[in-house]
Design an enzyme around this catalytic site. Structure first.
Site, mmCIF file in Angstrom:
data_model
loop_
_atom_site.group_PDB
_atom_site.id
_atom_site.type_symbol
_atom_site.label_atom_id
_atom_site.label_comp_id
_atom_site.label_asym_id
_atom_site.label_seq_id
_atom_site.Cartn_x
_atom_site.Cartn_y
_atom_site.Cartn_z
ATOM 1 N N ASP A 143 22.499 8.685 -19.896
ATOM 2 C CA ASP A 143 22.363 9.905 -20.693
ATOM 3 C C ASP A 143 23.594 10.034 -21.578
ATOM 4 O OD1 ASP A 143 19.910 10.760 -19.603
ATOM 5 O OD2 ASP A 143 20.922 11.653 -17.891
ATOM 6 N N ASP A 177 14.277 11.557 -22.630
ATOM 7 C CA ASP A 177 14.145 12.949 -22.191
ATOM 8 C C ASP A 177 13.678 13.843 -23.341
ATOM 9 O OD1 ASP A 177 15.123 12.181 -19.698
ATOM 10 O OD2 ASP A 177 17.194 12.628 -20.246
#
Length: 198
Positions: A143, A177
Site C-alpha cells: 500500500d 483498493d
C-alpha cells in the site's frame, strides 16, 4: 458493454496497480514517505491483505484469506460474464470489472510477492530475489497512497468523540483498493441504473 471492453478495463487496472506496487517496493524502504502535498503522500507499508491491516489470527490465517479471495474472484468473474451475456447495465458491468480487477491485484501480491521479493524492512527490495521474504500464498500487500487531509482535536461538544484526536483520512491504500472502492461506489450511487427494473 462487451466482455472484451470489460477485460481491457481489468487489464488496465492490473497493469497500473502492479507497476505502482513494484515501483514502490523496489524504490522505498518500508515506512519511507515522500510528501507530494501536505494532504497527499506516498507512504510505503505492507499488510496481510485485509482493510486497515486487519488479519485473521492463527498460523493459517493468511492462507485462509488468500484462498477465500481466489474463490471470490472466480465468483466475481462468473458474475461479470453472466452480466455481459444477459446484456445488463454498463454501470453494473463496469463496477463488477473494477471489483474483479482490484481483488485480483491484491491476490497477485498475496500469492506471488512472498517468493519473488526480499524483505523491505531495512533495505530496498529486489525483484526475483534469491532470498525471498516469504512463501507462496503468504505475500504481503503493498500500500502507498496516503491522504491525511486533516488532523487535530475534535471539539469537546461533539457527542462520543468530542475532545479526542482525529485524523481524516488515515487509511493507506493502493490502486487495487481504489478500484474496489470505486466499483462498490458505482453500485451504491447508481444503484437504480446498475439494477434497472424491467
Amino acid at each position: 458493454m462487451s466482455l472484451r471492453k470489460a477485460y481491457f478495463l481489468i487489464f488496465l487496472v492490473l497493469i497500473v496497480d502492479q507497476l505502482s506496487k513494484i515501483y514502490v517496493k523496489t524504490n522505498f524502504v518500508l515506512g519511507e514517505e515522500v510528501v507530494i502535498l501536505d494532504w497527499f503522500r506516498i507512504h510505503f507499508i505492507e499488510n496481510e491483505g485485509m482493510a486497515w491491516g486487519t488479519k485473521i489470527p492463527g498460523e493459517y490465517g493468511k492462507l485462509i484469506l488468500t484462498v477465500f479471495r481466489i474463490f471470490a474472484v472466480f465468483g466475481i468473474g462468473y458474475w461479470l460474464a453472466d452480466s455481459v451475456r444477459k446484456r445488463h447495465s454498463t454501470y453494473l458491468i463496469v463496477s463488477i470489472a473494477l471489483i474483479f480487477a482490484g481483488a485480483a491485484g491484491n491476490i497477485i501480491d498475496s500469492v506471488f510477492y512472498g517468493v519473488i521479493f526480499d524483505d523491505s524492512t531495512h533495505n530496498l527490495a529486489t525483484i526475483f530475489s534469491q532470498q525471498p521474504y516469504g512463501t507462496w500464498f503468504h505475500g504481503l500487500v503493498v500500500d502507498m497512497f496516503y491522504f491525511p487531509i486533516w488532523e487535530g482535536e475534535l471539539p469537546s461538544w461533539l457527542p462520543l468523540f468530542g475532545g479526542k484526536h482525529f485524523m481524516f483520512f488515515n487509511a493507506i491504500f493502493n490502486v487495487a483498493d481504489m478500484a474496489i472502492s470505486t466499483g462498490v461506489g458505482i453500485l451504491l450511487v447508481f444503484n437504480k441504473r446498475a439494477f434497472p427494473k424491467n
